[in-house]
Design an enzyme around this catalytic site. Structure first.
Site, mmCIF file in Angstrom:
data_model
loop_
_atom_site.group_PDB
_atom_site.id
_atom_site.type_symbol
_atom_site.label_atom_id
_atom_site.label_comp_id
_atom_site.label_asym_id
_atom_site.label_seq_id
_atom_site.Cartn_x
_atom_site.Cartn_y
_atom_site.Cartn_z
ATOM 1 N N GLU A 54 0.757 -1.144 -0.085
ATOM 2 C CA GLU A 54 -0.002 0.089 0.037
ATOM 3 C C GLU A 54 0.769 1.388 0.009
ATOM 4 O OE1 GLU A 54 -2.938 0.068 3.019
ATOM 5 O OE2 GLU A 54 -4.210 -1.250 1.937
ATOM 6 N N GLU A 104 -6.654 -7.583 -0.080
ATOM 7 C CA GLU A 104 -6.926 -7.425 1.228
ATOM 8 C C GLU A 104 -8.509 -7.138 1.229
ATOM 9 O OE1 GLU A 104 -4.754 -4.681 3.959
ATOM 10 O OE2 GLU A 104 -2.834 -5.361 2.670
ATOM 11 N N GLU A 160 -2.178 -4.451 15.596
ATOM 12 C CA GLU A 160 -3.575 -4.758 14.938
ATOM 13 C C GLU A 160 -4.200 -6.029 15.462
ATOM 14 O OE1 GLU A 160 -1.897 -4.479 10.531
ATOM 15 O OE2 GLU A 160 -3.501 -3.043 10.473
HETATM 16 C C1 GLA Z 1 -4.062 -2.181 5.312
HETATM 17 C C2 GLA Z 1 -2.783 -2.980 5.411
HETATM 18 C C3 GLA Z 1 -2.689 -3.941 6.224
HETATM 19 C C4 GLA Z 1 -3.538 -3.783 7.536
HETATM 20 C C5 GLA Z 1 -4.921 -3.552 7.225
HETATM 21 C C6 GLA Z 1 -5.640 -3.452 8.227
HETATM 22 O O1 GLA Z 1 -4.746 -2.329 4.246
HETATM 23 O O2 GLA Z 1 -2.253 -3.005 4.150
HETATM 24 O O3 GLA Z 1 -1.204 -4.281 6.332
HETATM 25 O O4 GLA Z 1 -2.950 -2.837 8.010
HETATM 26 O O5 GLA Z 1 -4.927 -2.260 6.240
HETATM 27 O O6 GLA Z 1 -7.169 -3.254 7.814
#
Ligand code: GLA
Length: 672
Positions: A152, A311, A359
């Site tokens: 990301e 994701e 998380e």
């Molecule tokens: C993002 C990140 C993940 C995680 C998710 C949690 O999309 O890429 O590593 O932190 O958020 O929702």
């Protein structure tokens, strides 16, 4: 570039797999449960930099070797990530200058993730070093089917305002303006407020100042910041490509809410596989529309080709004010709705719910409660569903309607000191998208300068900034017989944020056949009555007809009698202007009329309201996805040769039952 293809049979299924968070005894159970759930691809190593490279240039591959071997032994493919989104503490102690500085001059610290200066030479060198080491070690590993570059890009902090970034910005600007400082001064309008630059070195990032920033400066900064991260992504991809020329590469986008730092139209062509992350907003009562919009946008970024959902969540996330769990059936509806919009892979963050770390309260495929849980049963069921849909792989969309989406326009319209701060790009796009979604109309997203020949109808809900080529392209679409509908405050400025003079809506005056001499944005909550019924909100302007005719005019207020919606015959086509935001019912009725005139039909006729119908087209058959959002279920007419794929049931009666809150996927032979 030659595009490499992901070699995973059927629909890919899995998630982020972070075994380093767990003792090795747990890994064998992971393999067993992944097999039980039908997982066939996981993303590994995303945040493992500190464990993989304990000191500069010293690698410990033992853990990753074992993980990849175990995955391979269990028939699970690896999407192997470069861990460059989370540089280790030792790196920042050696290179404190690689930490980012925010707009206010505040230096950020390490101790989280995605916190680095994109222009730092030390960061680039370290990122490419670890990417090269991974590429060389695992190029031939049979488990590795794809490179997952970084994670990301643009998440958390995409910009850095330090002196190194300032120098990189100046060099990007020299490139953009052909080393011509006068051209930059003109483009930025620096005669205003004594901002004229006499030396390139005078130019800074748009750091916090006492008053409103220069809009073109801010816009170029956003373009630069996106390009700076893209150059890192490309550099990593090239290093991996040298090591493993046949392995495709992706990086996970996040096209919707969480960040808007990147111009993904510029990113997508640089990747073999486009992938996206999508999370539900707890505050959105109709998340299914958000999923659809996101999926249509990602498929469009991928040039119509299938893409991967890299994701999403099985339940609650941990980064909203209140993180709501999914309702019964929602996990399945969500996942299959992404497949309906073109995803050939469904993955979650993450495989096993974390016990510790930032998380620990985020859902996962295997929840804290273990396998005796609703989430686990749903995850196993989804694995079986996706196996039933293997033949859908590779099929594409069928849209005859396109919505114009442009990051420059989005960034520009949300700059400070606009006529109204209430104009939010994504909200406007969604307002127009919603009635199309409710009517079951297939939609692609396009750039303003895209080839529009495949479409009957093109909508530009919000295109504040447009360059001459984009504006001409849209006008010529209408001139050659297409139906174009444009939203207020579009065409207002050129690519440098310069107002297009002579009346609004600047670049679209001719094609729309209107000319407005003054803008009258509405106050929050204010409504202007329309003489054809309903109200407008957010915006109004004193539209004068210049060839168009009024479809609807204001019934009250200072613009009583002034056109609010117009229609113009242009060439052999039609161009509509919506100079306000009609209330949802009125907008829905208006867009239905525009759509009918354009000859755009829904994906499937006779589908009850609240049942989403989406079509993917394969070489020999169409796949119609029916998703029930009403909780009531529905009976939907289909071809008598159709088969429902999730249950494997032939449908000789010419009708399929969509279970309450459930999904049906129907294969219809082409031509049936
Ligand atoms: C993002 C990140 C993940 C995680 C998710 C949690 O999309 O890429 O590593 O932190 O958020 O929702």
């Amino acid at each position: 570039m030659t595009r490499r293809v992901l070699d995973v049979p059927g629909i890919a299924y899995g998630g982020d797999y972070n075994p380093e968070q767990w003792p090795q005894e747990v890994w064998a159970e992971d393999m067993r449960l992944m097999t039980e759930a039908g997982v066939n691809m996981v993303s590994v190593n995303i945040f493992s930099w500190a464990l993989l490279e304990p000191a500069e240039g010293e690698y410990d591959f033992s853990r990753l070797d074992r993980v990849l071997d175990m995955l391979y032994a269990h028939g699970i493919a690896a999407d192997l990530a470069t861990p460059t989104a989370a540089p280790p503490a030792w790196f920042f102690r050696a290179h404190p200058e690689a930490l980012p500085v925010d707009r206010d001059g505040r230096g950020l610290s390490y101790g989280s993730r995605q916190t680095f200066c994109p222009s730092s030479p030390a960061y680039r060198e370290a990122a490419l070093r670890v990417a090269r080491a991974l590429g060389e070690r695992y190029a031939g590993h049979p488990a590795v089917v794809m490179w997952h570059v970084h994670n990301e890009y643009g998440c958390h902090n995409a910009e850095c305002f330090c002196d190194t970034s300032a120098a990189a910005f100046r060099s990007w600007l020299r490139d953009r303006y052909g080393d011509d400082l006068a051209a930059l001064n003109h483009a930025w309008g620096t005669a205003f407020w004594s901002q004229w630059y006499y030396d390139w070195d005078e130019i800074l990032p748009p750091r916090a100042t006492g008053a409103v920033p220069n809009p073109a400066h801010r816009l170029d900064w956003r373009r630069f910041s996106s390009d700076e991260l893209l150059s890192l992504c490309k550099a990593e991809r090239e290093v991996l490509e040298q090591a493993a020329p046949s392995v495709p590469a992706t990086t996970n986008f996040m096209v919707m809410h969480n960040f808007d730092a990147l111009d993904y139209w510029r990113w997508a062509p640089e990747l073999d596989v486009v992938s996206n992350d999508h999370y539900l907003r707890s505050t959105d009562p109709e998340s299914e529309i958000d999923i659809a919009l996101s999926g249509d946008l990602v498929r469009s970024l991928a040039g119509g080709r299938p893409w991967l959902l890299m994701e999403h969540s099985t339940g609650a996330v941990n980064w909203q004010q209140v993180n709501r769990a999914k309702t019964p059936g929602e996990l399945r509806r969500n996942a299959l709705a992404h497949v309906a919009r073109g995803a050939d892979g469904i993955a979650y963050f993450q495989w096993r719910a974390a016990k510790a770390g930032a998380e620990q309260w985020h859902s996962a495929m295997l929840p804290h409660a273990g396998t005796d849980s609703v989430i686990w049963r749903d995850v196993v069921q989804l694995g079986s569903d996706l196996r039933s849909l293997a033949e859908v792989r590779g099929s594409t969309g069928t849209a005859e309607t396109a919505i114009v989406w442009d990051w420059d326009a989005k960034w520009a319209v949300e700059l400070p000191s606009q006529p109204s701060e209430s104009v939010r790009y994504l909200e406007l796009i969604r307002s127009w998208y919603e009635p199309l979604w409710r009517a079951g109309v297939a939609v692609d997203f396009v750039r303003p300068d895209a080839d529009l020949s495949a479409y009957r109808l093109v909508l530009a809900p919000s295109l504040y900034l447009v360059d001459d080529a984009g504006a001409a392209n849209l006008a010529s679409f209408a001139e050659r017989g297409g139906t174009l509908a444009v939203g207020f405050h579009s065409g207002a400025v050129d690519e440098n944020c310069h107002v297009r003079l002579g009346g609004y809506p600047g670049a679209f005056r001719d094609v729309l056949g209107v000319r407005s001499d003054e803008l009258f944005p509405l106050l929050p909550g204010e409504r202007a009555g329309l003489d054809t019924g309903g109200t407008g909100s957010l915006w109004s302007e004193r539209v004068r007809l210049a060839g168009a005719r009024a479809v609807s005019s204001y019934a009250d207020g200072p613009l009583k009698g002034v056109p609010a919606v117009t229609r113009h015959d242009y060439g052999t086509g039609t161009a509509w202007y919506l100079a306000t935001l009609p209330d949802p019912d009125t907008l829905g009725a208006l867009l239905a009329r525009v759509r009918e005139e354009a000859g755009v039909r829904p994906v499937l006729e006779g589908v009850p309201s609240g049942v989403e119908a989406v079509r993917r087209r394969g070489p020999a058959a169409d796949f119609v996805f029916l998703v029930d959002h009403t909780g009531q279920g529905a009976e939907v007419a289909v071809s008598a040769e159709a088969v429902e794929l999730l249950t494997g049931t032939p449908l000789p009666g010419g009708s399929v039952s969509v279970p309450p809150g459930g999904v049906a996927v129907v294969r219809e032979p082409r031509g049936a």
